[in-house]
Scaffold this motif. Structure first.
Motif, PDB file in Angstrom:
ATOM      1  N   LYS A 158       6.691 -18.919  -5.531  1.00 26.76           N
ATOM      2  CA  LYS A 158       5.920 -20.019  -6.105  1.00 26.76           C
ATOM      3  C   LYS A 158       4.544 -20.217  -5.531  1.00 26.76           C
ATOM      4  CE  LYS A 158       9.880 -23.020  -7.656  1.00 26.76           C
ATOM      5  NZ  LYS A 158      10.840 -24.201  -7.302  1.00 26.76           N
ATOM      6  N   ASN A 159       4.297 -19.616  -4.178  1.00 25.85           N
ATOM      7  CA  ASN A 159       3.031 -19.856  -3.349  1.00 25.85           C
ATOM      8  C   ASN A 159       2.278 -18.470  -3.944  1.00 25.85           C
ATOM      9  OD1 ASN A 159       4.451 -17.760  -1.944  1.00 25.85           O
ATOM     10  ND2 ASN A 159       4.594 -18.739   0.092  1.00 25.85           N
ATOM     11  N   GLY A 160       2.734 -17.819  -4.590  1.00 22.45           N
ATOM     12  CA  GLY A 160       1.890 -16.782  -5.189  1.00 22.45           C
ATOM     13  C   GLY A 160       2.086 -15.517  -4.170  1.00 22.45           C
ATOM     14  N   ARG A 161       2.963 -15.622  -3.243  1.00 24.97           N
ATOM     15  CA  ARG A 161       2.983 -14.155  -2.513  1.00 24.97           C
ATOM     16  C   ARG A 161       3.942 -13.244  -3.230  1.00 24.97           C
ATOM     17  NH1 ARG A 161       6.896 -14.130   3.209  1.00 24.97           N
ATOM     18  NH2 ARG A 161       6.382 -11.943   3.666  1.00 24.97           N
ATOM     19  N   ILE A 162       3.461 -11.874  -3.118  1.00 26.69           N
ATOM     20  CA  ILE A 162       4.363 -11.033  -3.595  1.00 26.69           C
ATOM     21  C   ILE A 162       5.153 -10.078  -3.154  1.00 26.69           C
ATOM     22  CG2 ILE A 162       3.988  -9.041  -5.410  1.00 26.69           C
ATOM     23  CD1 ILE A 162       1.211 -10.347  -6.231  1.00 26.69           C
ATOM     24  N   LYS A 163       6.325  -9.834  -3.386  1.00 21.26           N
ATOM     25  CA  LYS A 163       7.263  -8.653  -2.660  1.00 21.26           C
ATOM     26  C   LYS A 163       7.576  -7.855  -3.730  1.00 21.26           C
ATOM     27  CE  LYS A 163       9.777 -11.031   0.876  1.00 21.26           C
ATOM     28  NZ  LYS A 163      11.036 -11.430   1.290  1.00 21.26           N
ATOM     29  N   TYR A 164       7.558  -6.437  -3.027  1.00 19.35           N
ATOM     30  CA  TYR A 164       8.006  -5.253  -3.934  1.00 19.35           C
ATOM     31  C   TYR A 164       9.331  -4.820  -3.457  1.00 19.35           C
ATOM     32  CZ  TYR A 164       3.092  -5.424  -5.473  1.00 19.35           C
ATOM     33  OH  TYR A 164       1.894  -5.923  -6.167  1.00 19.35           O
ATOM     34  N   ASN A 192       0.747  -1.303   0.164  1.00 18.78           N
ATOM     35  CA  ASN A 192      -0.116   0.175  -0.054  1.00 18.78           C
ATOM     36  C   ASN A 192       0.976   1.264   0.098  1.00 18.78           C
ATOM     37  OD1 ASN A 192       1.169  -0.207   2.582  1.00 18.78           O
ATOM     38  ND2 ASN A 192      -0.925   0.015   3.671  1.00 18.78           N
ATOM     39  N   ARG A 193       2.015   1.013  -0.209  1.00 23.49           N
ATOM     40  CA  ARG A 193       2.882   2.227  -0.205  1.00 23.49           C
ATOM     41  C   ARG A 193       2.607   3.030  -1.602  1.00 23.49           C
ATOM     42  NH1 ARG A 193       7.502   2.749   3.194  1.00 23.49           N
ATOM     43  NH2 ARG A 193       7.894   4.666   2.204  1.00 23.49           N
ATOM     44  N   LEU A 194       2.655   4.486  -1.457  1.00 20.99           N
ATOM     45  CA  LEU A 194       2.106   5.236  -2.497  1.00 20.99           C
ATOM     46  C   LEU A 194       3.203   5.769  -3.249  1.00 20.99           C
ATOM     47  CD1 LEU A 194      -0.468   7.457  -0.603  1.00 20.99           C
ATOM     48  CD2 LEU A 194      -0.848   5.526  -2.214  1.00 20.99           C
ATOM     49  N   VAL A 195       3.046   5.432  -4.678  1.00 22.34           N
ATOM     50  CA  VAL A 195       4.171   5.837  -5.833  1.00 22.34           C
ATOM     51  C   VAL A 195       3.291   6.479  -6.997  1.00 22.34           C
ATOM     52  CG1 VAL A 195       5.640   4.062  -4.862  1.00 22.34           C
ATOM     53  CG2 VAL A 195       3.895   3.586  -6.848  1.00 22.34           C
ATOM     54  N   ASN A 196       4.097   7.568  -7.630  1.00 23.36           N
ATOM     55  CA  ASN A 196       3.543   8.054  -8.672  1.00 23.36           C
ATOM     56  C   ASN A 196       4.367   7.557  -9.979  1.00 23.36           C
ATOM     57  OD1 ASN A 196       2.898   9.806 -10.802  1.00 23.36           O
ATOM     58  ND2 ASN A 196       2.679  11.702  -9.482  1.00 23.36           N
ATOM     59  N   SER A 206       0.835  -1.792  -5.431  1.00 23.79           N
ATOM     60  CA  SER A 206       0.231  -3.083  -6.022  1.00 23.79           C
ATOM     61  C   SER A 206      -0.445  -2.784  -7.344  1.00 23.79           C
ATOM     62  CB  SER A 206      -0.454  -3.529  -4.751  1.00 23.79           C
ATOM     63  OG  SER A 206      -1.340  -2.728  -4.549  1.00 23.79           O
ATOM     64  N   ASP A 207      -0.725  -1.316  -7.652  1.00 30.00           N
ATOM     65  CA  ASP A 207      -1.678  -1.270  -8.725  1.00 30.00           C
ATOM     66  C   ASP A 207      -0.621  -0.831  -9.894  1.00 30.00           C
ATOM     67  OD1 ASP A 207      -3.914  -1.675  -7.313  1.00 30.00           O
ATOM     68  OD2 ASP A 207      -4.157   0.316  -6.554  1.00 30.00           O
ATOM     69  N   VAL A 208       0.673  -0.758  -9.692  1.00 31.86           N
ATOM     70  CA  VAL A 208       1.522  -0.197 -10.659  1.00 31.86           C
ATOM     71  C   VAL A 208       2.195  -1.587 -11.486  1.00 31.86           C
ATOM     72  CG1 VAL A 208       3.719   0.729 -11.302  1.00 31.86           C
ATOM     73  CG2 VAL A 208       2.315   1.644  -9.520  1.00 31.86           C
ATOM     74  N   ASP A 209       2.002  -1.445 -12.729  1.00 31.58           N
ATOM     75  CA  ASP A 209       2.470  -2.565 -13.841  1.00 31.58           C
ATOM     76  C   ASP A 209       4.155  -2.375 -13.928  1.00 31.58           C
ATOM     77  OD1 ASP A 209       2.816  -4.319 -15.850  1.00 31.58           O
ATOM     78  OD2 ASP A 209       2.861  -2.580 -17.289  1.00 31.58           O
ATOM     79  N   ILE A 210       4.736  -3.206 -13.281  1.00 27.16           N
ATOM     80  CA  ILE A 210       6.246  -3.469 -13.112  1.00 27.16           C
ATOM     81  C   ILE A 210       6.896  -4.665 -13.890  1.00 27.16           C
ATOM     82  CG2 ILE A 210       7.990  -3.760 -11.473  1.00 27.16           C
ATOM     83  CD1 ILE A 210       6.071  -2.823  -9.316  1.00 27.16           C
ATOM     84  N   PRO A 211       7.465  -4.120 -14.825  1.00 22.21           N
ATOM     85  CA  PRO A 211       8.090  -5.197 -15.832  1.00 22.21           C
ATOM     86  C   PRO A 211       9.431  -5.839 -15.092  1.00 22.21           C
ATOM     87  CG  PRO A 211       9.035  -3.202 -16.452  1.00 22.21           C
ATOM     88  CD  PRO A 211       8.088  -2.862 -15.443  1.00 22.21           C
ATOM     89  N   LYS A 212       9.997  -7.322 -15.506  1.00 21.91           N
ATOM     90  CA  LYS A 212      10.638  -8.001 -14.776  1.00 21.91           C
ATOM     91  C   LYS A 212      12.116  -7.083 -14.573  1.00 21.91           C
ATOM     92  CE  LYS A 212      13.221 -12.473 -15.137  1.00 21.91           C
ATOM     93  NZ  LYS A 212      13.450 -13.742 -15.838  1.00 21.91           N
ATOM     94  N   GLU A 213      12.476  -6.192 -15.337  1.00 20.98           N
ATOM     95  CA  GLU A 213      13.666  -5.325 -15.242  1.00 20.98           C
ATOM     96  C   GLU A 213      13.466  -4.177 -14.405  1.00 20.98           C
ATOM     97  OE1 GLU A 213      11.466  -3.892 -19.182  1.00 20.98           O
ATOM     98  OE2 GLU A 213      11.896  -5.952 -18.147  1.00 20.98           O
ATOM     99  N   GLY A 214      12.387  -3.988 -13.775  1.00 27.93           N
ATOM    100  CA  GLY A 214      12.055  -3.087 -12.664  1.00 27.93           C
ATOM    101  C   GLY A 214      11.523  -1.648 -13.492  1.00 27.93           C
TER     102      GLY A 214
END
Length: 285
Positions: free
Chosen positions: A189-195, A148-152, A162-170
């Motif tokens: 693998k268990n579906g957990r997401i880290k930013y 939920n950290r806010l980014v522009n 979590s709503d930002v489209d982030i490609p593999k290269e960042g």
């Protein structure tokens, strides 16, 4: 008598972390390596009168438990894991939060001349004030951000990361109240997401992975400290005695780690060598 002498040592020694630094500083290169900061809860489930004990979240138990919160700063090059300094949470007496201790450790490391490749820590310590402090020191940092950290991302307004489209290269985005950062999205693998995030805007995924893998050194440090150095075992009541016991345990870990690096003998083997020698001496006398 020996028990009494140890008890007197714990109560009479002036609590300080300087002796740890004196032992650890020759083992590191101040201009390379990573600095990793993290805390761990030292279990004290049956304590009723031990100072420093309060309720803390435990990653081991996955719940809040009674214990002493230990915040450490560790230097690593991927091979050696060298503890440099630590703080104990005692807000009722020193009025310092975990983030206050975090900043104390970072500033102390800077004053000692350390210039790490990156400074790493988990999302708990990823506040804007902490990030800005590291920025002022002209250090690079790597951490995880909560979803939920806010980014522009596109100069159109702040959104949850979590709503930002982030490609593999960042992707380079603006972190609210901080500035430009580069973020990476990792799905396990268990579906957990880290930013993951860094102020190194040139960081690529290979570099992020290399640095992130080395941060596991502090988990090994906490494990070794508890399993082989008895950091949770002392039941002395005073804060002074607990501080000294924890300090001696950390210095014991440091010696195990240096011995392992020089000889290849594991912490377990090193401890057994000490125990066998002590038992032989006891039997022979």
């Amino acid at each position: 008598a020996k028990h009494d002498s140890i008890n007197r040592l714990l109560h009479r020694t002036n609590p300080t972390t300087e002796r740890l630094w004196e032992e650890s500083s020759p083992q590191i290169n101040k201009k390379t390596g990573l600095l990793i900061l993290d805390d761990s809860t030292l279990d004290k489930p049956y304590s009723k009168q031990i100072e420093l004990v309060s309720n803390h979240w435990s990653g081991k138990h996955k719940r809040t438990v009674k214990g002493i919160n230990l915040l450490s700063i560790l230097w690593t090059n991927g091979d050696k894991n060298i503890p440099l300094d630590f703080r104990l949470y005692d807000k009722p007496n020193d009025n310092k939060s975990k983030n206050d201790h975090f900043r104390d450790l970072v500033e102390r490391a800077y004053s000692r001349g350390l210039q790490p490749e990156y400074t790493c820590f988990d999302s708990w310590y990823g506040s804007v004030s902490n990030l800005k402090l590291i920025n002022r020191l002209d250090w690079l940092w790597l951490t995880c951000l909560k979803k939920n950290r806010l980014v522009n991302p596109d100069k159109k307004g702040n959104v949850n990361i979590s709503d930002v489209d982030i490609p593999k290269e960042g992707r380079v985005v603006h972190l609210k109240a901080y500035g430009m950062i580069k973020v990476f999205k990792m799905v396990s693998k268990n579906g957990r997401i880290k930013y993951w995030a860094s102020n190194d805007l040139n960081m690529n995924e290979l570099k992020r992975l290399s640095v992130a893998e080395k941060t596991w050194g502090i988990e090994n440090y906490h494990r070794g400290l508890k399993q082989f150095c008895g950091v949770e075992k002392s039941q002395v009541r005073s804060a002074t005695a607990q501080h000294n016991h924890i300090s001696f345990s950390i210095r014991a870990f440091l010696r195990f780690e240096v011995y392992f690096y020089k000889t290849g003998h594991s912490w377990f083997e090193a401890k057994m060598l000490i125990i066998r020698h002590a038992i032989r001496d006891y039997i022979s006398n």
